[in-house]
Design an enzyme around this catalytic site. Structure first.
Site, PDB file in Angstrom:
ATOM      1  N   HIS A 246     -61.131  96.627 -44.476  1.00 14.67           N
ATOM      2  CA  HIS A 246     -61.937  97.854 -44.422  1.00 14.67           C
ATOM      3  C   HIS A 246     -63.218  97.715 -45.214  1.00 14.67           C
ATOM      4  O   HIS A 246     -63.971  98.678 -45.368  1.00 14.67           O
ATOM      5  CB  HIS A 246     -61.122  99.065 -44.865  1.00 14.67           C
ATOM      6  CG  HIS A 246     -60.310  98.827 -46.094  1.00 14.67           C
ATOM      7  ND1 HIS A 246     -60.875  98.495 -47.296  1.00 14.67           N
ATOM      8  CD2 HIS A 246     -58.980  98.858 -46.292  1.00 14.67           C
ATOM      9  CE1 HIS A 246     -59.922  98.345 -48.194  1.00 14.67           C
ATOM     10  NE2 HIS A 246     -58.759  98.535 -47.615  1.00 14.67           N
ATOM     11  N   HIS A 247     -63.463  96.537 -45.777  1.00 19.12           N
ATOM     12  CA  HIS A 247     -64.728  96.222 -46.445  1.00 19.12           C
ATOM     13  C   HIS A 247     -65.073  97.233 -47.539  1.00 19.12           C
ATOM     14  O   HIS A 247     -66.256  97.568 -47.736  1.00 19.12           O
ATOM     15  CB  HIS A 247     -65.868  96.118 -45.414  1.00 19.12           C
ATOM     16  CG  HIS A 247     -65.488  95.330 -44.199  1.00 19.12           C
ATOM     17  ND1 HIS A 247     -65.232  93.974 -44.240  1.00 19.12           N
ATOM     18  CD2 HIS A 247     -65.270  95.711 -42.921  1.00 19.12           C
ATOM     19  CE1 HIS A 247     -64.894  93.557 -43.040  1.00 19.12           C
ATOM     20  NE2 HIS A 247     -64.899  94.588 -42.219  1.00 19.12           N
ATOM     21  N   CYS A 248     -64.046  97.718 -48.222  1.00 17.67           N
ATOM     22  CA  CYS A 248     -64.232  98.701 -49.298  1.00 17.67           C
ATOM     23  C   CYS A 248     -64.960  99.939 -48.798  1.00 17.67           C
ATOM     24  O   CYS A 248     -65.730 100.567 -49.534  1.00 17.67           O
ATOM     25  CB  CYS A 248     -64.979  98.092 -50.490  1.00 17.67           C
ATOM     26  SG  CYS A 248     -64.182  96.641 -51.156  1.00 17.67           S
ATOM     27  N   ALA A 249     -64.763 100.290 -47.524  1.00 18.68           N
ATOM     28  CA  ALA A 249     -65.451 101.442 -46.943  1.00 18.68           C
ATOM     29  C   ALA A 249     -64.456 102.254 -46.110  1.00 18.68           C
ATOM     30  O   ALA A 249     -64.722 102.556 -44.940  1.00 18.68           O
ATOM     31  CB  ALA A 249     -66.627 100.968 -46.096  1.00 18.68           C
ATOM     32  N   GLN A 250     -63.339 102.627 -46.735  1.00 23.22           N
ATOM     33  CA  GLN A 250     -62.305 103.355 -45.985  1.00 23.22           C
ATOM     34  C   GLN A 250     -62.815 104.639 -45.334  1.00 23.22           C
ATOM     35  O   GLN A 250     -62.448 104.911 -44.194  1.00 23.22           O
ATOM     36  CB  GLN A 250     -61.096 103.676 -46.888  1.00 23.22           C
ATOM     37  CG  GLN A 250     -60.245 102.466 -47.202  1.00 23.22           C
ATOM     38  CD  GLN A 250     -60.502 101.946 -48.592  1.00 23.22           C
ATOM     39  OE1 GLN A 250     -61.650 101.951 -49.049  1.00 23.22           O
ATOM     40  NE2 GLN A 250     -59.460 101.474 -49.260  1.00 23.22           N
TER      41      GLN A 250
END
Lengths: 145, 168
Positions: B122-126
């Site tokens: 999630h690329h630290c972008a939940q």
């Protein structure tokens, strides 16, 4: 666990199948196929915090119980096909065995299949966490037989 | 900071040391124990000097060209959805995508077999992933050292993986 091997007889042909793969891609392809042939899947509706395997990069869930004859049954599921395939192979290995056999079983079959060397360290650890979880449950269930 | 105590003692953060007790530097110096990051500072300086020899606008055009081409190519592969618009002039060199039947972790592993490292998850972008309605994506990132030949090889391997592993 006879004839120098540390896995049940029903895994012999699977170990042979995987170990004769030409390369990692072929092994992954086989795991994808086994993922679709999971003998005892755990439906997504039954996935919860209690049956989640921690330490896996992907979501993986396993649920262990005994059948009417007191033999071990592993049901499992994962969102990633490679993990699902590993669960399926493990289920083929342990289903129908006594819980005490499962509790004492070694995960060496994954090495002989050439799977663990193909996996990233985090996935290999995830497999071991899953296997350990199954063994702990088997150990607990063996007290019931 | 005045109320904080040192979490680690050692060189550079000491003022005085005696048998009776020690006193420490004040402020941030109290927390910077040991040898400063000399090698890192020298390396950073060399990197900045090297970057300074390049035209940043040209670098951005180069990255944008590769990312745009890659996004366009992989969006034509069956089952692949590309997120964002790498063709925009102000976009970065990141191309986020997801295949409908090959889970992102699986896809990353299969791409790795071809020598291609992509970021996954999630690329630290939940919150953004929730808004997009996707659990995770794969992300290929390009920068000035990447070439069109590498992008072509990446697209070719992705096509091969999708052809071999997708639910047809």
């Amino acid at each position: 666990m006879d004839d120098g091997r540390s896995w049940p007889e029903q895994l012999d042909s699977i170990v042979e199948e995987f170990s004769s793969c030409f390369d990692s891609m072929e092994r992954y392809e086989l795991l994808f196929q086994y993922a679709k042939r999971n003998p005892s899947p755990l439906p997504v509706e039954e996935w919860d915090d209690g049956n989640q395997v921690h330490g896996c990069q992907s979501r993986a869930h396993v649920s262990c119980d005994l059948d009417e004859e007191g033999q071990f049954v592993l049901r499992g599921g994962a969102d990633a096909q490679i993990v699902q395939g590993l669960i399926a192979v493990t289920a083929i290995a342990v289903n129908g065995m006594s819980p005490s056999y499962v509790a004492a079983m070694s995960p060496e079959f994954a090495d002989s299949m050439g799977i663990r060397s193909s996996l990233t360290p985090s996935r290999a650890n995830g497999f071991l966490n899953m296997f350990k979880r199954v063994q702990e449950e088997a150990s607990s269930l063996s007290g019931r037989t | 900071m005045e109320q904080m105590a040192p979490f680690m003692t050692g060189g550079s953060m000491i003022k005085t040391v005696s048998v009776e007790g020690s006193t420490f530097q004040e402020g941030h110096a109290m927390l910077e124990t040991g040898t400063p990051r000399i090698a890192e500072a020298i390396g950073w300086g060399a990197a900045v000097e090297w970057l300074d020899r390049h035209d940043m606008k040209e670098i951005h055009s180069h990255i944008n060209r590769i990312a745009s081409w890659t996004a366009e190519q992989i969006s034509e592969i069956d089952g692949i959805t590309v997120y964002g618009d790498p063709t925009r002039g102000d976009s970065s060199g990141a191309v986020s995508f997801l295949h409908e039947s090959i889970q992102s972790q699986d896809l990353a592993l299969l791409l790795d077999e071809g020598g291609f490292a992509v970021r996954t998850g999630h690329h630290c972008a939940q919150p953004l992933m929730d808004a997009l309605g996707v659990p995770s994506t794969n992300r290929a990132s390009f920068w000035l050292y990447n070439t069109m030949d590498e992008a072509e090889a990446f697209v070719e391997h992705l096509r091969y993986v999708v052809d071999r592993f997708s639910d047809k």
